[in-house]
Write an enzyme that holds these catalytic residues in place. Structure first.
Site, PDB file in Angstrom:
ATOM      1  N   HIS A 644      -0.875  43.499 -18.295  1.00 32.33           N
ATOM      2  CA  HIS A 644       0.445  43.240 -18.858  1.00 32.33           C
ATOM      3  C   HIS A 644       0.265  42.087 -19.854  1.00 32.33           C
ATOM      4  O   HIS A 644       0.214  40.917 -19.462  1.00 32.33           O
ATOM      5  CB  HIS A 644       1.430  42.850 -17.759  1.00 32.33           C
ATOM      6  CG  HIS A 644       1.599  43.909 -16.709  1.00 32.33           C
ATOM      7  ND1 HIS A 644       2.199  45.114 -16.978  1.00 32.33           N
ATOM      8  CD2 HIS A 644       1.235  43.950 -15.406  1.00 32.33           C
ATOM      9  CE1 HIS A 644       2.208  45.859 -15.879  1.00 32.33           C
ATOM     10  NE2 HIS A 644       1.625  45.167 -14.901  1.00 32.33           N
ATOM     11  N   THR A 672      -4.680  50.017 -15.348  1.00 32.14           N
ATOM     12  CA  THR A 672      -3.689  50.699 -14.512  1.00 32.14           C
ATOM     13  C   THR A 672      -2.247  50.530 -14.951  1.00 32.14           C
ATOM     14  O   THR A 672      -1.402  51.349 -14.604  1.00 32.14           O
ATOM     15  CB  THR A 672      -3.801  50.198 -13.060  1.00 32.14           C
ATOM     16  OG1 THR A 672      -3.654  48.768 -13.049  1.00 32.14           O
ATOM     17  CG2 THR A 672      -5.129  50.599 -12.448  1.00 32.14           C
ATOM     18  N   GLU A 673      -1.931  49.464 -15.699  1.00 32.86           N
ATOM     19  CA  GLU A 673      -0.509  49.199 -15.983  1.00 32.86           C
ATOM     20  C   GLU A 673      -0.361  48.544 -17.358  1.00 32.86           C
ATOM     21  O   GLU A 673       0.249  47.488 -17.495  1.00 32.86           O
ATOM     22  CB  GLU A 673       0.103  48.303 -14.904  1.00 32.86           C
ATOM     23  CG  GLU A 673       0.007  48.855 -13.501  1.00 32.86           C
ATOM     24  CD  GLU A 673       0.629  47.958 -12.448  1.00 32.86           C
ATOM     25  OE1 GLU A 673       1.422  47.066 -12.818  1.00 32.86           O
ATOM     26  OE2 GLU A 673       0.317  48.138 -11.253  1.00 32.86           O
ATOM     27  N   LEU A 674      -0.881  49.150 -18.394  1.00 37.99           N
ATOM     28  CA  LEU A 674      -0.929  48.516 -19.712  1.00 37.99           C
ATOM     29  C   LEU A 674       0.429  48.538 -20.402  1.00 37.99           C
ATOM     30  O   LEU A 674       1.054  49.592 -20.559  1.00 37.99           O
ATOM     31  CB  LEU A 674      -1.959  49.237 -20.590  1.00 37.99           C
ATOM     32  CG  LEU A 674      -2.044  48.776 -22.053  1.00 37.99           C
ATOM     33  CD1 LEU A 674      -2.427  47.305 -22.137  1.00 37.99           C
ATOM     34  CD2 LEU A 674      -3.030  49.647 -22.818  1.00 37.99           C
TER      35      LEU A 674
END
Length: 774
Positions: A644, A672-674
């Site tokens: 993030h 995993t969570e860009l």
């Protein structure tokens, strides 16, 4: 030379109108250049972005090992056709935001509610992979359930029919305080404790409304909020003494959730006269999250005096139930110690919500008529025989698929099969209470049976109780309650929590089966100061949602305070606090045991790109699991880095360094969570370009520094800038590839170019503008 790089329009086409044919353009040409063809005309950025293919088409073409995924909300995906169409067209893997987390799925009794998960799996095309997110975290865990497992054993000594959980002033007000009862409402005037006014000459609570404005009962309320939820589908009793300043007084009982004021029910109105009387009401709630009881006093003007409040589970006054605690209500999802045989019959626990005012019951299927009831038998065998000469009560609820069919109670010696106490119950298609008193006359009777072999039918049976009949009370008695607590030992807590962890991982993994092959087993295990979260006092920092980590109090450690760290509403629970480092190895062992064969198991963490020390601590965490699990081999397949980031706060040097360090582990590596935040919902063209550059840089760095064999992929975290996707995460931001109206942003181009390793739009021609308007 590419002429479309040097030819400029003398008059710009607005691009926002229906066609450039409606807005004749005049073009200048370089000296010495002949007539300009339409294919040589340059495209504007908006036209270029519109002409890009879907993201997953480029991923398949240029990076077959790099799976491009999307983190999404299941409600948006299932309920919004436009959202689903864009997600399906562009991405190769989906990660659910919250639908698969412990707090969402695990219910207050430990069972799994998988309705949303099933709907999501049904909606996702089979060629799109799903990433399991997640098994073990320090937040969004069903804290109330987990804390209840380690809570002290509560011993109740009472001659009341109420297992009273209101103690001290919360019940009798004798020490001069309200004991936790509080009041509110437009029609409330005051709440006081009045000494010497109670029925026995001690203190009581007085509730006064404004009188002239008396109307709806709820306009004046007095409530008590518990630290944990009531048990769903159980019988509770509210009992109290009361009188009113008005002969026509009324009090109304109700329950609710004390945080969101939902899950309301149990309404019952009592007529309160001017002399002391005892009032009692029984109810069953099917809600999972009730934690407040209320006495509403707004309907009739006056002052209400209340004393000796008892509230709790109903104690059976008719028998001492010796089946209690052995799942004879089948709410644990099993048949407990009950067994069956005969006539090719079968017995199974029902589907959820088929029980009698509860989730589960047992289903007895007799496929054909038998000679007698005993042709098919459902039996419970005791460790000790019944007492000769004693009277017992059998009680259960039952129904049949066929009216006038029946079942039979019997008792038996399990060695020689001699029996007695035979009694048949005729059933209908509606639930029927079956109750029978039986006096044991034979030695060594150690088995009871529900025989169901006479009629070909399916029988539902629930809430079986059996025990010694209690003698009825012949005179009024003063009821009293004593509650003591016995804390569980550290080993007892460890055992019960490991069982709960295994049950959760097993239940979820086996339910989804082969549909999910990649799993986030442990999420965010390292604190920002590089310690194992929840172990050795490491509770500092914040989680990825900015919520503060809160250390448990001593009462919480002993299971006495079920409100521990739930103030954020985020379900904090530190598995490592109770299980030590074993929590990590066990989580992976269970995942390896129960997930589909060939599954890839990941650890996931945030801020690794900006905190090299945290990255090093995470790698050591992975090494520990690999070296200390019971399989004797490395068990962690991959490491996930969330990423993030902000467009202005991240550098290529930081990204490269992180990926190189991760690659050196030899593990699969996944982003995993860009997302790339801009700090605003109304970014400028320059900010949008910078955001695109960061997305492209991350994809290019990943490909450059992570060997193909270790490339698991990159997941973009949420689809668009629509506020519905950012109620909690990156609120008032614009971090995604699609804008609030689901139109492609500049960042879409950056991701595609990052995948391809080149500016794809350089291959477009001037005629491609028409695709924008097709």
């Amino acid at each position: 030379m590419k002429f479309n790089k040097i030819i400029f329009p003398a008059l710009a086409c607005t691009l926002m109108l229906g066609s450039c044919d409606d807005n004749k353009m005049e073009w200048g040409t370089p000296d010495g250049h002949g007539e300009i063809s339409e294919s040589e005309m340059p495209l504007a950025l908006k036209e270029k972005i519109a002409n890009y293919d879907y993201i997953k088409a480029y991923a398949a073409q240029y990076t077959p090992n790099l799976i491009v995924g999307l983190g999404l909300g299941t409600d948006e995906y299932i309920g919004n056709a436009d959202y689903k169409a864009i997600a399906d067209a562009n991405f190769q893997m989906f990660t659910t935001g919250n639908a698969m987390k412990h707090q969402t799925v695990v219910q207050s009794d430990g069972t799994l509610k998988l309705t949303t998960v099933d709907a999501f799996l049904e909606a996702v095309p089979t060629d799109i992979q799903i990433y399991g997110h997640n098994f073990i975290w320090h937040t969004q865990q069903n804290q109330n359930y987990l804390k209840s497992l380690i809570a002290p054993q509560m011993n109740i000594e009472s001659d009341s029919n109420v297992a009273n959980i209101l103690t001290g002033d919360a019940s009798d007000f004798n020490n001069g305080t309200s004991g936790g009862w509080s009041s509110w409402g437009d029609n409330k005037e005051e709440q006081t404790i009045e000494n010497g006014i109670g029925e026995d000459g001690t203190a009581c609570m007085a509730l006064k409304n404004k009188g002239d404005n008396a109307g709806a009962a709820y306009t004046a309320q007095c409530g008590y909020t518990f630290d944990t939820y009531l048990q769903a589908n159980k019988e509770y009793i509210i009992k109290f003494k009361a009188k009113s300043s008005s002969n026509a007084g009324k009090l109304q009982f109700q329950y609710q959730n004390g945080t969101n004021y939902g899950s309301q029910g149990g309404y019952n109105t009592f007529d309160i006269g001017s002399t002391w009387n005892t009032y009692e009401y029984e109810f069953i709630t099917t809600y999972e999250d009730v934690n407040r009881i209320i006495l509403n006093f707004g309907e009739v003007g006056g002052t209400y005096y209340i004393d000796d409040i008892e509230f709790g589970l109903k104690i059976d006054d008719t028998m001492t139930n010796i089946l209690a605690g052995d799942n004879s209500d089948f709410e644990g999802g099993t048949k407990g110690s009950w067994g069956s045989w005969g006539n090719s019959s079968s017995t199974n626990v029902s589907a959820k919500e088929e029980g009698y005012k509860s989730d589960y019951c047992v289903v007895l299927v007799n496929p054909s008529d038998g000679d007698d009831y005993y042709a098919a038998q459902f039996a419970y065998t005791f460790n000790e025989p019944l007492a000769v000469g004693e009277t017992y009560i059998i009680q259960f609820y039952a129904k049949s698929t066929i009216n006038s069919s029946g079942v039979q109670f019997a008792s038996q010696n399990s060695n020689d099969y001699s029996g007695e106490g035979y009694h048949a119950f005729t059933l209908s298609t509606d639930w029927t209470l079956c109750e029978y008193e039986y006096t044991c006359t034979k030695e060594n009777i150690d088995r009871i049976l529900i025989n169901f072999g006479k009629n070909a039918a399916t029988f539902h049976v629930d809430n079986i109780k059996f025990g010694l009949k209690k003698e009825p009370q012949t005179k009024a008695v003063t009821r009293s309650t004593t509650i003591t607590y016995i804390p569980k030992t550290a080993q007892e807590k460890k055992t019960v929590l490991l069982n709960a962890m295994e049950s959760w991982i097993k239940g979820m993994a086996e339910h989804v089966g082969d549909r999910i092959k990649d799993w986030d087993v442990i999420n965010e295990p390292i604190t920002d100061n590089c310690q194992w979260r929840g172990i050795d006092g490491a509770f500092g920092g914040t989680d990825s949602e900015g919520k503060a980590d809160i250390a448990p109090t001593e009462d919480a450690v002993n299971g006495l305070n079920l409100n521990w760290s739930n103030e954020t509403g985020n379900g904090h629970f530190y598995w490592g606090y109770y299980l030590g480092k074993e929590y990590a190895t066990k989580a992976f062992e269970y995942a390896r045991q129960y997930c589909a064969q060939g599954s890839r198991l990941f650890v996931n963490e945030y801020n690794l790109e900006t905190n090299p020390n945290k990255l090093a601590a995470l790698i050591e965490f992975v090494k520990y699991i690999d070296q200390n699990n019971s399989t004797g081999a490395a068990i962690v397949d991959g490491i996930g880095t969330q990423m993030h980031v902000t467009a202005s706060g991240i550098t290529k040097e930081q990204i490269d360094a992180m990926f190189k360090t991760l690659a050196a582990t030899g593990k699969l590596i996944r982003v995993t969570e860009l997302d790339v935040a801009l700090g605003t919902t109304t970014p400028s063209a320059e900010q949008l370009a910078a955001q695109s550059d960061v997305y492209q840089m991350i994809f290019e760095s990943y490909k450059e520094n992570i060997p193909e064999a270790q490339q698991s992929g990159i997941t973009i975290w949420t689809l668009s800038d629509n506020p519905d996707e950012h109620q909690y995460w990156l609120k008032d931001q614009s971090p995604n590839l699609f804008d609030a109206n689901y139109a492609r942003k500049h960042a879409y181009k950056g991701v595609c170019d990052g995948i391809a390793g080149k500016d794809i739009s350089e291959g477009f021609t001037g005629t491609d503008w028409e695709k924008v308007y097709e």
